[in-house]
Every structure is written in structure tokens, then in C-alpha cells.
Design a protein around this motif. Structure first.
Motif, short mmCIF file in Angstrom:
data_model
loop_
_atom_site.label_atom_id
_atom_site.label_comp_id
_atom_site.label_asym_id
_atom_site.label_seq_id
_atom_site.Cartn_x
_atom_site.Cartn_y
_atom_site.Cartn_z
N ASN A 42 0.82 -1.21 0.00
CA ASN A 42 0.00 0.00 0.00
C ASN A 42 0.85 1.26 0.00
OD1 ASN A 42 -3.00 -0.76 0.26
ND2 ASN A 42 -2.04 -2.09 1.77
N THR A 44 3.72 1.53 -1.48
CA THR A 44 4.19 1.65 -2.86
C THR A 44 3.13 2.27 -3.76
OG1 THR A 44 5.65 -0.26 -2.58
CG2 THR A 44 5.08 0.37 -4.84
N ILE A 45 1.88 1.80 -3.60
CA ILE A 45 0.79 2.36 -4.40
C ILE A 45 0.64 3.86 -4.14
CG2 ILE A 45 -1.72 2.37 -4.70
CD1 ILE A 45 -0.51 0.01 -6.05
N CYS A 49 1.33 6.71 -7.02
CA CYS A 49 0.24 7.59 -7.42
C CYS A 49 0.57 9.06 -7.19
CB CYS A 49 -1.04 7.22 -6.66
SG CYS A 49 -1.78 5.65 -7.15
N TYR A 60 -6.74 7.41 -9.76
CA TYR A 60 -5.57 7.08 -8.94
C TYR A 60 -5.50 7.95 -7.68
CZ TYR A 60 -4.45 4.28 -12.92
OH TYR A 60 -4.52 3.33 -13.92
N ALA A 64 -5.07 6.00 -4.24
CA ALA A 64 -4.10 6.35 -3.20
C ALA A 64 -4.79 6.49 -1.84
CB ALA A 64 -3.38 7.65 -3.57
N SER A 67 -5.54 3.00 -0.53
CA SER A 67 -4.34 2.37 0.02
C SER A 67 -4.00 2.95 1.39
CB SER A 67 -3.16 2.56 -0.94
OG SER A 67 -3.36 1.84 -2.14
N PRO A 287 -3.52 -4.09 -3.18
CA PRO A 287 -2.42 -3.63 -4.05
C PRO A 287 -2.10 -4.63 -5.15
CG PRO A 287 -1.85 -3.29 -1.75
CD PRO A 287 -3.09 -4.12 -1.76
N TYR A 290 -4.82 -4.31 -7.94
CA TYR A 290 -4.68 -3.12 -8.77
C TYR A 290 -3.36 -3.11 -9.55
CZ TYR A 290 -8.84 -0.60 -7.34
OH TYR A 290 -10.13 -0.22 -7.17
N THR A 291 -2.34 -3.80 -9.04
CA THR A 291 -1.06 -3.83 -9.74
C THR A 291 -1.07 -4.85 -10.87
OG1 THR A 291 0.11 -3.16 -7.74
CG2 THR A 291 1.42 -4.15 -9.48
N VAL A 297 -0.54 1.27 -13.74
CA VAL A 297 0.21 1.17 -12.49
C VAL A 297 1.51 0.41 -12.71
CG1 VAL A 297 0.19 0.25 -10.14
CG2 VAL A 297 -1.84 1.37 -11.04
#
Length: 316
Positions: A42, A44-45, A49, A60, A64, A67, A287, A290-291, A297
Motif C-alpha cells: 500500500n 508503494t501504491i 500515485c 488514482y 491512493a 491504500s 495492491p 490493482y497492480t 500502475v
């Protein structure tokens, strides 16, 4: 472990999984790395973003925030649970319990509303693509997130004091690994039906109403997809919404099961594991969802890694 029947100020004893020491060892070994993964994933996300200009869009921005909420969700109770799993002391102060309950109710309420906001974002992207920038202008995005936070804080501001004020007649054993509202209400030695009804009313407003908005948004999306003649267009629309649908299913499925049914219909152990899932399992999976399913992303992550390699090249 024995505990006295002191006053509320003495705190509470979190039973958790203390009746099965071997299970505690397994849970610690599994949940510690999962918590690390949740924090790293999270974080990293959020960083990607914020730092990547290509992701400065409403979708995004909401991601964010999601996350960040997942970080708050897991951090509100998992570190304490890990400490309790490894040691004999399983107590929490009255103030600490109140803070944990307030944090839990706030973040849970915000996430329910935010997922509905993200569904509206997907509706605008699929059904109103030419007006997307107008429908999701930055000022509106900030206001929608502010409404989500306001709703969560209102939920916690009302329910947390009422729950903590219930008389318990010396009862200090919380049949859970965290200070969760249903477990604390069950400990009351007085009639708590008024608090339970108010909690149900808030659940309808904060859980079911956003869910109805999500279903309405996806009803319009489904109708728009069926009207598309291009198979590629249909696939793009479905791919745009699939990650959000997966997250909604994970979060709302567990929340509704926990809070929108009679309190005695499921076992305590089932409730503990379900709570553990939406406090740790969902923050770990979101995460990844979504990744793995989002090309933008993944491209942003590759750009970020490329910049770091240029700044810190490996020595030959």
C-alpha cells in the motif's frame, strides 16, 4: 491468565486465540509477513500515485486514498495482535481500547463511502467518457473524499462513546483480538438494544446505502457495455472495472456478513477470522489486484524503478 474484576479504567483482556497456544504460533508466523507485505504494497501504491504525473487522475487519487485507508485499517490492530500472539500479556487500556474502536469505525466508514465514490468514477469513465473531466473535476474529488472522511468520523464520534459508556459490571474479557463494537456491546450488563439499533441504522447508511450506489453504478455500466458493438470496447470497459469489483466484493462481503446479521448466528471463531481477513487479507490483496490487472500502475512502477536504477547504478 487471570485478571481482576477492576474498574473500566483498568482496561480489558483481549481473549483472542489465547485458548489455543499452538494456533497463536501459526497465526504469528503467517500474519507477520502478511502485515509487512500490506504495509509495503500500500505504501508503494501511494508513492507511485503521488510521484508519477501519469497517475494524477481522479481514479488514482481515489486509489491512493484507498491504500492509505488499508494501511490505517491493518495498523490499527495488527501490530498489537502480533504482540499479544507472542506474549502472555493480552491487555489493553480503556483509553487504548477507545482509540482502537474509534479508528476502526472511522476507517471502516470512510472505506465504504470511498468505494462508492470509486464506483461513480468508473461509471463516468465508461458511460460518460467525453464529460469525465467535468464530472470528476479535482475540486469535486476532494469534496467527495472529505464527505467520506466526515461520514466515518461521524460514525465513530457517535458509536464509540456510546459503546464504551455501556455498563459492564466488572466484565473485562473481550471475546476478540481487538476492541470491536459487537464484542464490546455483548459484554454489557444492561439493556443495549438502543445502541444496537443505532449501530444498525449507521450500518444501513454507511454500508448498505453506498453498496446500493455501487450496484446502481454498475447497472448503468453493464447496460452501456451491452450496447457496445466493439468486442475490444467491451473488454476495455470490463477490464477498467474488474479491479474495483474485486475489491468491493472482498470488503463488502466480509463487512455485511459481520454487521448485517443477528449477533448470535455465527461462531465467535468465525467472526475472529473474518475480522482478521478484512483487517489484513484485504490490505494485502488490494495492491496486488490493482497492480497485476492495471497496465498504467505497472508502467508507473517500471518508470519508478528505472529512475532509481539511473540514480543508483549497479557497479559492474
Amino acid at each position: 491468565m487471570e485478571e481482576s474484576n477492576g474498574s473500566a479504567e483498568d482496561g480489558f483482556f483481549l481473549v483472542g486465540f489465547s485458548d489455543r497456544p499452538q494456533l497463536e504460533t501459526v497465526l504469528f508466523a503467517v500474519n507477520l509477513p502478511l502485515y509487512v507485505v500490506a504495509v509495503l504494497g500500500n505504501s508503494t501504491i501511494i508513492l507511485v500515485c503521488v510521484l508519477d504525473p501519469g497517475l494524477h487522475t481522479p481514479m488514482y487519487f481515489f486509489l491512493a486514498n484507498l491504500s492509505f485507508l488499508d494501511l490505517c485499517f491493518s495498523t490499527s490492530c495488527i501490530p498489537q495482535m502480533l504482540v499479544h500472539l507472542r506474549g502472555p500479556a493480552k491487555t489493553i487500556s480503556f483509553a487504548g481500547c477507545a482509540v482502537q474502536l474509534s479508528s476502526f469505525l472511522t476507517v471502516g466508514g470512510v472505506e465504504c463511502i470511498l468505494l462508492a465514490v470509486m464506483a461513480y468514477d468508473r461509471y463516468a469513465a465508461v458511460c460518460r467518457p467525453l464529460r469525465y473531466a467535468v464530472l470528476l473535476r479535482p475540486s469535486l474529488c476532494f469534496r467527495l473524499v472529505a464527505v467520506a472522511w466526515g461520514s466515518g468520523l461521524l460514525n465513530a464520534g457517535v458509536m464509540s462513546p456510546l459503546t464504551m459508556a455501556l455498563p459492564r459490571c466488572g466484565r473485562r474479557r473481550v471475546p476478540h483480538f481487538l476492541c470491536e463494537m459487537p464484542a464490546l456491546i455483548k459484554m454489557a450488563c444492561a439493556d443495549a438494544r438502543a445502541v444496537e439499533l443505532l449501530a444498525f441504522a449507521f450500518a444501513v447508511l454507511i454500508v448498505l446505502l453506498p453498496l446500493a450506489l455501487i450496484l446502481a453504478s454498475y447497472g448503468h455500466i453493464a447496460a452501456a457495455v451491452l450496447r457496445m458493438r466493439s468486442a475490444a470496447g467491451r473488454w476495455k470497459a470490463l477490464n477498467t472495472c474488474s479491479s474495483h469489483l474485486a475489491v468491493v466484493s472482498l470488503f463488502y462481503g466480509s463487512i455485511i456478513y459481520m454487521y448485517m446479521q443477528p449477533g448470535n448466528s455465527s461462531s465467535q471463531d468465525r467472526g475472529k477470522f473474518l475480522t482478521l481477513f478484512y483487517n489484513l487479507g484485504a490490505p494485502v490483496l488490494n495492491p496486488l489486484i490493482y497492480t497485476l490487472r492495471n497496465q498504467e500502475v505497472k508502467a508507473a512502477l517500471r518508470r519508478a524503478l528505472g529512475r532509481q536504477q539511473k540514480r543508483f547504478p549497479l557497479s559492474s
